[in-house]
Design a protein around this motif. Sequence first.
Motif, PDB file in Angstrom:
ATOM      1  N   ASP A   1       0.832  -1.209   0.000  1.00 17.46           N
ATOM      2  CA  ASP A   1       0.000   0.000   0.000  1.00 17.46           C
ATOM      3  C   ASP A   1       0.862   1.252   0.000  1.00 17.46           C
ATOM      4  N   ARG A   2       1.954   1.223   0.762  1.00 13.99           N
ATOM      5  CA  ARG A   2       2.830   2.396   0.796  1.00 13.99           C
ATOM      6  C   ARG A   2       3.467   2.637  -0.563  1.00 13.99           C
ATOM      7  N   THR A   3       3.938   1.560  -1.203  1.00 21.02           N
ATOM      8  CA  THR A   3       4.580   1.716  -2.509  1.00 21.02           C
ATOM      9  C   THR A   3       3.582   2.233  -3.549  1.00 21.02           C
ATOM     10  N   GLN A   4       2.370   1.699  -3.500  1.00 17.45           N
ATOM     11  CA  GLN A   4       1.359   2.162  -4.439  1.00 17.45           C
ATOM     12  C   GLN A   4       1.012   3.630  -4.201  1.00 17.45           C
ATOM     13  N   ALA A   5       0.916   4.019  -2.923  1.00 16.95           N
ATOM     14  CA  ALA A   5       0.615   5.428  -2.621  1.00 16.95           C
ATOM     15  C   ALA A   5       1.751   6.335  -3.074  1.00 16.95           C
ATOM     16  N   LEU A   6       2.999   5.886  -2.870  1.00 20.39           N
ATOM     17  CA  LEU A   6       4.135   6.702  -3.303  1.00 20.39           C
ATOM     18  C   LEU A   6       4.177   6.843  -4.812  1.00 20.39           C
ATOM     19  N   ALA A   7       3.858   5.762  -5.500  1.00 21.26           N
ATOM     20  CA  ALA A   7       3.836   5.851  -6.962  1.00 21.26           C
ATOM     21  C   ALA A   7       2.773   6.838  -7.425  1.00 21.26           C
ATOM     22  N   ALA A   8       1.611   6.805  -6.768  1.00 20.04           N
ATOM     23  CA  ALA A   8       0.553   7.739  -7.138  1.00 20.04           C
ATOM     24  C   ALA A   8       0.960   9.174  -6.845  1.00 20.04           C
ATOM     25  N   VAL A   9       1.587   9.385  -5.668  1.00 23.36           N
ATOM     26  CA  VAL A   9       2.037  10.740  -5.324  1.00 23.36           C
ATOM     27  C   VAL A   9       3.099  11.207  -6.307  1.00 23.36           C
ATOM     28  N   SER A  10       4.010  10.297  -6.676  1.00 21.03           N
ATOM     29  CA  SER A  10       5.049  10.663  -7.632  1.00 21.03           C
ATOM     30  C   SER A  10       4.441  11.102  -8.959  1.00 21.03           C
ATOM     31  N   HIS A  11       3.477  10.347  -9.424  1.00 19.67           N
ATOM     32  CA  HIS A  11       2.838  10.701 -10.696  1.00 19.67           C
ATOM     33  C   HIS A  11       2.087  12.027 -10.584  1.00 19.67           C
ATOM     34  N   ASP A  12       1.375  12.186  -9.462  1.00 15.95           N
ATOM     35  CA  ASP A  12       0.590  13.408  -9.304  1.00 15.95           C
ATOM     36  C   ASP A  12       1.478  14.637  -9.145  1.00 15.95           C
ATOM     37  N   LEU A  13       2.662  14.473  -8.524  1.00 21.24           N
ATOM     38  CA  LEU A  13       3.552  15.621  -8.341  1.00 21.24           C
ATOM     39  C   LEU A  13       4.274  15.988  -9.636  1.00 21.24           C
TER      40      LEU A  13
END
Length: 411
Positions: free
Chosen positions: A205-217
């Motif tokens: 879940d953390r990795t998926q959230a970080l990937a989403a944040v990375s894409h959104d940023l």
Amino acid sequence: MSRLLPSTLAGRIILVLLVGLMAFHVGSLWLHQTGSDIFLGSTQQKVTSERVAAVARAIGMVPLDAREAVAQALSSPGFQVRWQPGAASGAVDPQDLAASGHLEAEGMVSLPDDSHLWYHADPLQAQPEHATLLSTTAMALGILVLGLLVVRLIARPLRELSNAADRIGRPGQTVTVPEEGPREVRQAAQAFNRMQARIDRLIADRTQALAAVSHDLRTPLARLRLRAGFLDDAEAQRQIDADLDEMDAMIGSTLAYLRGDEEQEEVRSADIAAMLQTLCGDAEDMGKTAAYEGPPQARLPCRAIALKRAFANIIDNAVKYGASARVTLSDLGRDLVVYVDDAGPGIPEEQLESVFQPFYRLEESRNRSTGGSGLGLAIARQAISNHGGSVALQNLAGGGLRASIRLPRRT
């Protein structure tokens, strides 16, 4: 006292079994020997008194001139009798011998005609207790072997549980612990597997959230970079681009550290010497001072991309904060040792370990203006540790800082 105890559970159980068996063995032999001595003592007194009384009756029935010959004839290697004329002080009446049942191993007995007998009885010897000793020893060995088997059955699930716990957080697929053995061990294995599953879900879940944040940023960063290109002020455009590059690098470094080896890079043989020479050459191409010393080739099974990133971060720190990097590789057979020395001011002794913490910055040299994200050394240590190696920093006596990297050579 605790230093004398074995460090493993199996060792302590075996020690308890050995001490208990030795105590039981010694106690059994002592009780058996004590009982045998008491029995033999009472038996010898009874047998001696009966034999002396019988010999006295037999000698009293023969003429005087034949008594000594009869006494010698009735003697045996363990029981000697001599007849002597005349009374003797302290002699015992033969009629009281059988009734008393108590007689010394050597003494004199009075006969009715005022002569006496001298006798000597050798102590009864206990027969060798080979059978008892062998049976007791066999029983002790049987209990010990059975104990060893039980210990192995108990310790094996615990070792598997310990190995599985040690694998948590390391690269590679997680392996569940077999839920077998005694009930308590099964319950511990079940609890561990549930905990491991929760940790895996948390990391995913953390990795998926970080990937989403990375894409959104990165999306608004790209828009800001595009808009900065339309500015008429070239200096402002350059500063904005520099800030955007720093933000993008910080995002990439953070994700690289938090993701670790999540990408499951394949382990393959790589030439560490060529890797270090390439990094030094890249630094020189950028106008930095970097030199390599060591063998022309040194192969190591590793995740080459992760390890190259680690060396790149350490060399980059050396040229950025220490003005130069002198890279030395030593092939020790079982290990590869890499030293990266710089010519900078070094680091305070109390902060040599702190700089490996994520986002840690030295107030003077590692600040935001230098472009560092505070994750370079943390990423380097993570990658090297995942290869079973170690990295440490030390200040050199003549000035400068040394990074020491040790990597074990595994097949």
